[in-house]
Design a protein around this motif. Structure first.
Motif, PDB file in Angstrom:
ATOM      1  N   TYR A   2      -2.354   0.582   6.883  1.00  0.00           N
ATOM      2  CA  TYR A   2      -2.262   0.656   5.569  1.00  0.00           C
ATOM      3  C   TYR A   2      -2.258  -0.782   5.073  1.00  0.00           C
ATOM      4  CZ  TYR A   2      -1.232   5.641   5.015  1.00  0.00           C
ATOM      5  OH  TYR A   2      -1.218   7.268   4.802  1.00  0.00           O
ATOM      6  N   ALA A  52      -5.607  -2.573   2.777  1.00  0.00           N
ATOM      7  CA  ALA A  52      -5.284  -2.763   1.422  1.00  0.00           C
ATOM      8  C   ALA A  52      -5.450  -4.271   1.185  1.00  0.00           C
ATOM      9  CB  ALA A  52      -3.753  -2.472   1.099  1.00  0.00           C
ATOM     10  N   ALA A  96      -9.173  -4.487   1.168  1.00  0.00           N
ATOM     11  CA  ALA A  96      -9.797  -3.831   0.018  1.00  0.00           C
ATOM     12  C   ALA A  96      -9.552  -4.720  -1.320  1.00  0.00           C
ATOM     13  CB  ALA A  96      -8.854  -2.556  -0.372  1.00  0.00           C
ATOM     14  N   ALA A 146      -5.106   4.705   8.716  1.00  0.00           N
ATOM     15  CA  ALA A 146      -5.059   4.251   7.402  1.00  0.00           C
ATOM     16  C   ALA A 146      -5.828   5.389   6.381  1.00  0.00           C
ATOM     17  CB  ALA A 146      -5.419   2.910   7.286  1.00  0.00           C
ATOM     18  N   SER A 200      -4.941   8.227   6.584  1.00  0.00           N
ATOM     19  CA  SER A 200      -3.909   9.585   6.441  1.00  0.00           C
ATOM     20  C   SER A 200      -3.535   9.652   4.913  1.00  0.00           C
ATOM     21  CB  SER A 200      -2.776   9.063   7.402  1.00  0.00           C
ATOM     22  OG  SER A 200      -3.040   8.893   8.788  1.00  0.00           O
ATOM     23  N   ALA A 204      -1.509   9.566   1.849  1.00  0.00           N
ATOM     24  CA  ALA A 204      -0.941   8.304   1.527  1.00  0.00           C
ATOM     25  C   ALA A 204       0.489   8.911   0.843  1.00  0.00           C
ATOM     26  CB  ALA A 204      -1.536   7.655   0.089  1.00  0.00           C
ATOM     27  N   ARG A 237       4.097   7.931   2.704  1.00  0.00           N
ATOM     28  CA  ARG A 237       5.239   7.451   1.722  1.00  0.00           C
ATOM     29  C   ARG A 237       6.441   8.169   1.922  1.00  0.00           C
ATOM     30  NH1 ARG A 237       4.826   9.540  -4.333  1.00  0.00           N
ATOM     31  NH2 ARG A 237       5.937  11.163  -3.339  1.00  0.00           N
ATOM     32  N   VAL A 291       7.764   7.331   5.514  1.00  0.00           N
ATOM     33  CA  VAL A 291       8.678   6.236   5.626  1.00  0.00           C
ATOM     34  C   VAL A 291       9.897   5.988   4.598  1.00  0.00           C
ATOM     35  CG1 VAL A 291       6.310   4.897   6.221  1.00  0.00           C
ATOM     36  CG2 VAL A 291       7.136   4.681   4.061  1.00  0.00           C
ATOM     37  N   LEU A 341       4.764   1.932  -2.765  1.00  0.00           N
ATOM     38  CA  LEU A 341       4.292   2.389  -1.589  1.00  0.00           C
ATOM     39  C   LEU A 341       3.030   3.047  -1.689  1.00  0.00           C
ATOM     40  CD1 LEU A 341       7.761   2.959   0.400  1.00  0.00           C
ATOM     41  CD2 LEU A 341       6.212   1.391   1.038  1.00  0.00           C
ATOM     42  N   LEU A 389      -0.203   1.139  -2.530  1.00  0.00           N
ATOM     43  CA  LEU A 389      -0.530   0.341  -1.148  1.00  0.00           C
ATOM     44  C   LEU A 389      -1.219   1.267  -0.275  1.00  0.00           C
ATOM     45  CD1 LEU A 389      -0.445  -2.194   0.649  1.00  0.00           C
ATOM     46  CD2 LEU A 389       1.594  -1.196   1.375  1.00  0.00           C
ATOM     47  N   PHE A 390      -0.602   2.666   0.097  1.00  0.00           N
ATOM     48  CA  PHE A 390      -1.179   3.297   0.848  1.00  0.00           C
ATOM     49  C   PHE A 390      -2.340   4.033   0.262  1.00  0.00           C
ATOM     50  CE2 PHE A 390       3.208   4.458   3.294  1.00  0.00           C
ATOM     51  CZ  PHE A 390       3.333   3.123   3.464  1.00  0.00           C
ATOM     52  N   LEU A 438      -4.491   2.802  -1.767  1.00  0.00           N
ATOM     53  CA  LEU A 438      -5.541   1.864  -1.825  1.00  0.00           C
ATOM     54  C   LEU A 438      -6.137   2.035  -0.284  1.00  0.00           C
ATOM     55  CD1 LEU A 438      -7.333  -0.257  -2.779  1.00  0.00           C
ATOM     56  CD2 LEU A 438      -5.462  -2.006  -2.595  1.00  0.00           C
TER      57      LEU A 438
END
Lengths: 288, 288
Positions: A193, A197, A200, A223, A225, A227, A231, A234, B267, B270-271, B273
């Motif tokens: 990710y 990012a 991007a 990446a 997956s 989001a 989130r 984690v 988070l 970030l994820f 994007l």
């Protein structure tokens, strides 16, 4: 065996498909926070019926499988607690375990001893029941992380279900599971990710991506997956992920120092260790 | 067209196979620092002959392709400089360009204007001419980074060769190429190597790897790449790689801070994007 599956996406749908193909369930009822998802599961022939609430779905079933995203599972414990019969078993497929076990202990009450925390290590690129794969769990490992209270007969029922679907069982402590998964799954997602990012955010990101080759495609596949799902994963495992991330950052800082000093030997040692390890892993995993 | 290929591994072998299948070369002579590799290329029918030195291999040919690892190309320039005829063209397949152009300018002398720096963005998992794939360059992008001195007819010959092998041509500045490749190729390799080395350094690495799933396999596939080759690539492009690595470390430190603060919103952003960007990329690249 009457089964209820709460969360009818790719993993829940694949489990339903696997149970169907092997005739392991006399009935499968689905519930999903999005009623359309459960309805699609019925239309696809994966589920016999869909319920409008989690509580209704689990009434009178032998086995409840929580296959919702990790962030949504704690609320489900509360919704089903009162409906868990004395011979029912509850299990889940969540990617983190210690936090979910804590939530289960708090929410399930007396039924906590019927809860068998589990994590089938499997995944796919496409979401939703349409992508369900009856062979998804063939050869995959299912980690089971029981507590002292977990009933042995409940564990047996869950292990039998997964073995019948072609999976191997690994028993371990929830904290160890979470540390290991932080390493091989959660941290890689954070890295992928962060890299995408980072790209991007560049003004020339389109041009940059137009020169990406097959290595980049494989490296960044995770990446794509969901989001929100990741989130929550984690965050649910934030101590272990944070500690692994800190160590990895230190490793990258060393690599950066070696690069700045043109220290060919240090880079060679780092790359060589990784290359040797990944090749040995690949020979075991990718097959011939 | 008589062709010499210096470096007869996977890329050199695949180019030979592509030229053969399309009948684009009247003869292909190979040279490799390991004489056995060139001999295998002949035995496999990829090469018509192998030469014992680079200088011998390039005598009288129309096109010289340097397909050796980036770290070995500068020495080859010196070995062939005196043999480049007035109508010969020299090109390469190196993953970094600015450093190689500097080496070519220093070593090739008058023949520098015949040198067309090129980089086919293609790769494979297995090394050696045995893995050669005549279709490797179908649909791939070949970046060409000419200098002011490069002869237009030389560029045309190299572009035609790659187009005939199915590739698209992208012309750009060598420094831009190196910055972009640092992003989409060199940095991912450093990350993948660092992660696998980090895991390899753990006392329980075997157990950890036994729980790695398909996401980990894809993410770390490039960490099986040849360590010495990639050491030389990142060193040849160390400024761009160092700068990208520094920015990525800063991004990871932000992610770590968000994790430590349980900042779900940071988070998620970030994820999200990354996920949006990778999905759009996947739709363009992976096809339907």
């Amino acid at each position: 065996m009457k089964v209820a599956i709460l969360g009818c996406g790719f993993i829940g749908g694949s489990l339903a498909a696997a149970l169907r193909r092997r005739r392991l369930a006399s009935s499968i009822t689905g519930y999903d926070i999005d009623p359309l998802t459960a309805a699609r599961g019925v239309a696809l022939g994966l589920l016999d019926a869909s319920s409008s609430t989690a509580a209704l779905a689990v009434q009178g079933v032998d086995l409840v499988v929580l296959a919702a995203p990790v962030g949504s599972i704690p609320a489900l414990f509360g919704q089903i607690a009162a409906e868990i019969g004395p011979d029912s078993v509850v299990t889940d497929v969540g990617s983190t375990k210690a936090g979910l076990i804590g939530a289960a202990r708090a929410e399930l009450g007396r039924a906590f001893e019927h809860f068998v925390p589990a994590h089938p290590i499997a995944g796919g690129e496409r979401p939703g029941p349409e992508a369900a794969d009856p062979d998804l769990f063939e050869g995959c490992t299912v980690v089971i992380t029981t507590s002292a209270e977990t009933r042995a007969d409940a564990v047996l029922r869950v292990e039998q279900m997964w073995r019948s679907c072609g999976a191997r069982i690994a028993q371990m402590d929830a904290a160890e599971h979470d540390r290991i998964l932080a390493c091989v799954s959660h941290l890689p997602h954070v890295l992928a990710y962060a890299l995408v990012a980072h790209i991007a955010g560049r003004a020339d990101s389109e041009r940059v991506l137009s020169l990406a080759g097959p290595g980049f495609r494989d490296f960044t596949r995770i990446a794509a997956s969901n989001a929100q799902l990741w989130r929550d994963i984690v965050l649910a495992n934030r101590e272990a992920v944070g500690s692994e991330l800190q160590e990895l950052i230190a490793e990258l800082q060393q690599a950066q120092a070696a690069l700045a000093a043109s220290d060919a030997r240090a880079l060679q040692e780092l790359f060589e260790l990784a290359s040797r390890t990944r090749r040995a892993f690949g020979e075991r995993q990718d097959g011939p």
